[in-house]
Scaffold this motif. Sequence first.
Motif, PDB file in Angstrom:
ATOM      1  N   ILE A 230       0.842  -1.191   0.000  1.00  0.00           N
ATOM      2  CA  ILE A 230       0.000   0.000   0.000  1.00  0.00           C
ATOM      3  C   ILE A 230       0.881   1.245   0.000  1.00  0.00           C
ATOM      4  O   ILE A 230       2.017   1.217   0.501  1.00  0.00           O
TER       5      ILE A 230
ATOM      6  N   GLU B 227      -2.381   6.233   0.134  1.00  0.00           N
ATOM      7  CA  GLU B 227      -3.569   5.447   0.482  1.00  0.00           C
ATOM      8  C   GLU B 227      -3.759   5.383   1.991  1.00  0.00           C
ATOM      9  O   GLU B 227      -4.897   5.393   2.473  1.00  0.00           O
TER      10      GLU B 227
ATOM     11  N   ILE C 264      -9.999  -1.757  -0.903  1.00  0.00           N
ATOM     12  CA  ILE C 264      -9.301  -2.604  -1.873  1.00  0.00           C
ATOM     13  C   ILE C 264     -10.027  -3.940  -2.000  1.00  0.00           C
ATOM     14  O   ILE C 264     -10.321  -4.595  -0.992  1.00  0.00           O
TER      15      ILE C 264
ATOM     16  N   VAL D  38      -9.068  -0.110   4.314  1.00  0.00           N
ATOM     17  CA  VAL D  38      -7.908   0.506   4.965  1.00  0.00           C
ATOM     18  C   VAL D  38      -8.334   1.889   5.440  1.00  0.00           C
ATOM     19  O   VAL D  38      -8.625   2.771   4.635  1.00  0.00           O
TER      20      VAL D  38
ATOM     21  N   LEU E 176      -0.472  -4.821   6.411  1.00  0.00           N
ATOM     22  CA  LEU E 176      -0.151  -3.694   5.549  1.00  0.00           C
ATOM     23  C   LEU E 176       1.367  -3.538   5.415  1.00  0.00           C
ATOM     24  O   LEU E 176       2.097  -3.606   6.406  1.00  0.00           O
TER      25      LEU E 176
ATOM     26  N   GLN F  13       3.818  -0.811   3.725  1.00  0.00           N
ATOM     27  CA  GLN F  13       3.902   0.481   3.040  1.00  0.00           C
ATOM     28  C   GLN F  13       5.103   0.552   2.109  1.00  0.00           C
ATOM     29  O   GLN F  13       6.216   0.201   2.486  1.00  0.00           O
TER      30      GLN F  13
END
Length: 367
Positions: free
Chosen positions: A137, A141, A148, A235, A266, A268
């Motif tokens: 992600i 976002e 998603i 999210v 998650l 990043q």
Amino acid sequence: MLGSSRLVCLLVLLLECCLWVAAKRDFYAVLGVDRSASKKDIKKAYREQSRKYHPDKNPGDKNAEQKFVELAEAYEALSDDEKRRLYDQYGEEGLKGSGKQFHNPFDIFSQFGGFGGGSFGQRAERRGPSIVMPLDITLEELFRGVEIEVEINKQIICPICRGSGAKSHEHVKTCHSCGGHGVKIMRQQLAPGFVQQVQVTCDVCGGRGKIVQSKCAACAGEKVKRGSSQMTVQVERGMGDGQSIVFEGEADQSPDQRAGDVKFTLRQRPHPVFTRKGDNLYMTQAITLKEALLGFEKKVAHLDGKDLPIARKTVTQPGFVQTIKGQGMPKFGFPSERGDLFVEYSVVFPTTLTAEQQKLAAKLFEK
């Protein structure tokens, strides 16, 4: 004119019709959407309403509990193309007549990463393994929040035999060896006059108590097969790297145990401009020597796509850090509150100076 008895009968009949009409539920109204609503609108409406009326958030409130159940039934009917067609054409009675049953409302809620399983229906004590999946992600976002759609491949209970492994229910018989108990009592003589009784798993049915006489052609008697599941991962704003979103009971299915969870972690991606630490953001901004000495006004593209003005009115030393309050990341759970943005300035010096520039600089700094 009508006789008094006929008039009373007519009034009773009209009252019954009114009650029948009132009792019919409008699933679109339950979710608060139009009849032309898209699947995305229906999902969004269900997600927001179900969290609001979840029994865990409204302990002891029977009205909220009933609303939670109705929301699940409305979502299940309108999110499935075939069920929605039947409902639009024949109403709720059309769904009942088709034999299509509603599922546990907490199972529906868990598909959206629900925060609780509830107490509707009993769950098996044994649980299968969970599925852990990374979800890449962007920082944008995480800043804005995003929905998603993820499709996962998993083991599902055979939809033809519904987990029995048999061609039909007539082909499932009680085990003749254990009488359907799944275990047998074995007697062992330890010594004259001493007999020990031992309980062992039935070797004929494998402890199931049932024997399949003719296997299901769809799963070859395995009771399960491979399938896919579509999940909507929500999210929320301010979530962080490494944070997990859990879908309870959505992992591999088995008729002998409760399904494990699907957990999205998650992950990043690195950002070219901003670095995140907690709720704060950090960035480096290059300025010219002129801007460092005389001040400047600039605009920086923020994570929401908007231009953020930054300015300095005095001399800016290389490495100086400017704090801009309230321009960091939204705080998870309290998105109206935000961290701070820290801007560190680097000064870009000219590589060469002309003779005239050297004289001007010397004159400028001679005192």
